[in-house]
Design an enzyme around this catalytic site. Structure first.
Site, short mmCIF file in Angstrom:
data_model
loop_
_atom_site.label_atom_id
_atom_site.label_comp_id
_atom_site.label_asym_id
_atom_site.label_seq_id
_atom_site.Cartn_x
_atom_site.Cartn_y
_atom_site.Cartn_z
N TYR A 1 -6.08 -0.53 0.69
CA TYR A 1 -6.94 -0.44 2.14
C TYR A 1 -5.74 -0.20 3.07
O TYR A 1 -5.91 0.48 4.02
CB TYR A 1 -7.53 -1.76 2.49
CG TYR A 1 -8.91 -1.60 1.72
CD1 TYR A 1 -9.33 -1.01 0.94
CD2 TYR A 1 -9.66 -2.79 2.08
CE1 TYR A 1 -10.54 -1.01 0.11
CE2 TYR A 1 -10.88 -2.89 1.59
CZ TYR A 1 -11.32 -2.06 0.66
OH TYR A 1 -12.59 -2.20 0.12
N CYS B 1 -8.96 -10.37 1.93
CA CYS B 1 -8.24 -9.31 2.08
C CYS B 1 -7.75 -9.32 3.82
O CYS B 1 -8.57 -9.47 4.31
CB CYS B 1 -8.95 -8.12 1.91
SG CYS B 1 -7.89 -6.64 2.05
N THR C 1 -6.10 -7.13 5.24
CA THR C 1 -6.33 -5.90 5.96
C THR C 1 -7.66 -5.79 6.25
O THR C 1 -7.92 -5.43 7.29
CB THR C 1 -6.14 -4.99 4.81
OG1 THR C 1 -4.77 -5.36 4.29
CG2 THR C 1 -5.88 -3.62 5.50
N CYS D 1 -0.48 -10.91 2.89
CA CYS D 1 -1.40 -9.98 2.00
C CYS D 1 -1.93 -10.75 0.84
O CYS D 1 -0.98 -11.40 0.39
CB CYS D 1 -0.83 -8.82 1.50
SG CYS D 1 -1.52 -7.65 0.49
N HIS E 1 -2.40 -10.06 -1.94
CA HIS E 1 -1.62 -9.43 -3.30
C HIS E 1 -0.24 -10.26 -3.51
O HIS E 1 0.34 -10.13 -4.58
CB HIS E 1 -1.37 -8.05 -3.23
CG HIS E 1 -2.63 -7.29 -3.56
ND1 HIS E 1 -3.71 -7.28 -2.92
CD2 HIS E 1 -2.85 -6.57 -4.76
CE1 HIS E 1 -4.66 -6.44 -3.38
NE2 HIS E 1 -3.86 -5.97 -4.68
N1 DGL Z 1 -5.00 -8.01 -0.53
C1 DGL Z 1 -5.14 -7.00 0.61
C2 DGL Z 1 -4.61 -7.79 1.87
O1 DGL Z 1 -4.82 -8.97 1.86
C3 DGL Z 1 -4.55 -5.86 0.25
C4 DGL Z 1 -4.77 -4.74 1.23
C5 DGL Z 1 -4.60 -3.24 0.74
O2 DGL Z 1 -5.23 -3.21 -0.33
O3 DGL Z 1 -3.81 -2.67 1.13
O4 DGL Z 1 -4.36 -7.24 2.93
#
Ligand code: DGL
Length: 295
Positions: free
Chosen positions: A59, A90, A92, A200, A202
């Site tokens: 995203y 997430c 984002t 994030c 991830h």
């Molecule tokens: N895990 C998402 C976050 O916390 C990743 C966002 C992405 O897909 O760029 O922002």
């Protein structure tokens, strides 16, 4: 969810049915599993549905309208599956769309945001790094966080280009990945940072790789546990907490808009979760056709 599975909405359920309903958790990909892990530990009686919007990840490279469109579509899909509450796991998606999604969805929502506040409280050198997506860093929500907490603490904000993609291809330790991480972290160390916000969901998967690079020079701020506690409070406030004997709290169910088998392998490798991942189509205004990468 398979065709045969029951579809319930919270509004039509009795209070005890509603508390047995699942909590929906969603992320652009596998990052939200770091949140799911904390939710399972904190709330073991809750049934969980996890959606990875893998077909459209990351995203962080998308425009604002696209992120809001997908977040809303997935939230609505989870409501149709009977979710009693939604965790937007997430940063984002939260940064970009939580206000609009809150207006549209009827179930309680929990969003996530980079741990700027705990970093400001903990940093001794008063210099902290923030690693997050470009979209999160430029959002009004994040800028508001900085205004609130950065009065006497300097935040070095670094977009983590390439990091979400690395997790999604199961790379959490290659030499290339470590070199990329080092290029983001060394300037923070050079500037005297003692704290690093993992902004994030991830990024907690890079915990070991980051440790190898920075040793104990940076305290890592991961908000997963705080998010699980916030979910607990929200469920309690709404009388939606599952009873300890909740038979529905079977292992979480996983869905991906991408290749479910690939996601299954990733979940097994990264989290040692051995489970089936259903591939689902969740259309939205910006992705009318299932395989559309529409801009
Ligand atoms: N895990 C998402 C976050 O916390 C990743 C966002 C992405 O897909 O760029 O922002």
């Amino acid at each position: 969810m398979p065709e045969s599975s029951p579809t319930l909405t919270v509004s039509t359920l009795t209070p005890s049915d509603a508390s047995r309903a699942p909590v929906g958790i969603f992320d652009s990909g596998l990052g939200g599993l770091s949140v799911l892990r904390a939710v399972r530990a904190q709330l073991p009686d809750e049934a969980l549905l996890y959606v990875a919007d893998s077909l459209y990840a990351p995203y962080g490279e998308r425009d604002d309208d696209f992120i809001t469109d997908r977040t809303l579509a997935i939230g609505e899909w989870l409501v149709k599956q009977g979710a009693k509450a939604l965790v937007v796991a997430c940063n984002t998606a939260t940064a970009q769309s939580i206000a609009q999604v809150r207006e549209k969805l009827t179930i309680p929502l929990v969003g996530v945001e980079p741990g700027v506040k705990p970093a400001a409280l903990q940093s001794k050198t008063r210099v902290a790094g923030v690693l997050a997506t470009q979209v999160t860093l430029r959002s009004a929500r994040f800028q508001g966080l900085l205004e609130r907490y950065a009065a006497d603490c300097r935040f070095l904000c670094q977009p983590g280009h390439g990091l979400v993609q690395a997790v999604e291809r199961c790379d959490i330790s290659s030499a290339e990945l470590r070199a990329l991480l080092r290029s983001y972290l060394q300037p923070m160390l050079d500037a005297g940072a003692d704290t690093l916000v993992l902004g994030c969901t991830h990024y907690p998967f890079f915990d070991a790789a980051i440790r190898d690079i920075v040793g104990d020079r940076l305290t890592l701020i991961d908000t997963s546990v705080a998010i699980a506690r916030q979910l607990e409070r929200v469920l309690d406030q709404h009388g939606l907490r599952a009873a300890p004997d909740n038979a529905a709290a079977v292992p979480p169910r996983f869905y991906s808009t991408g290749d479910g088998r690939h996601q299954q392998q990733l979940a097994a490798t990264l989290l040692h979760i051995d489970t089936y991942v259903d591939t689902v189509v969740i259309p939205s205004r910006r992705t009318a056709a299932p395989n559309s990468q529409a801009a």
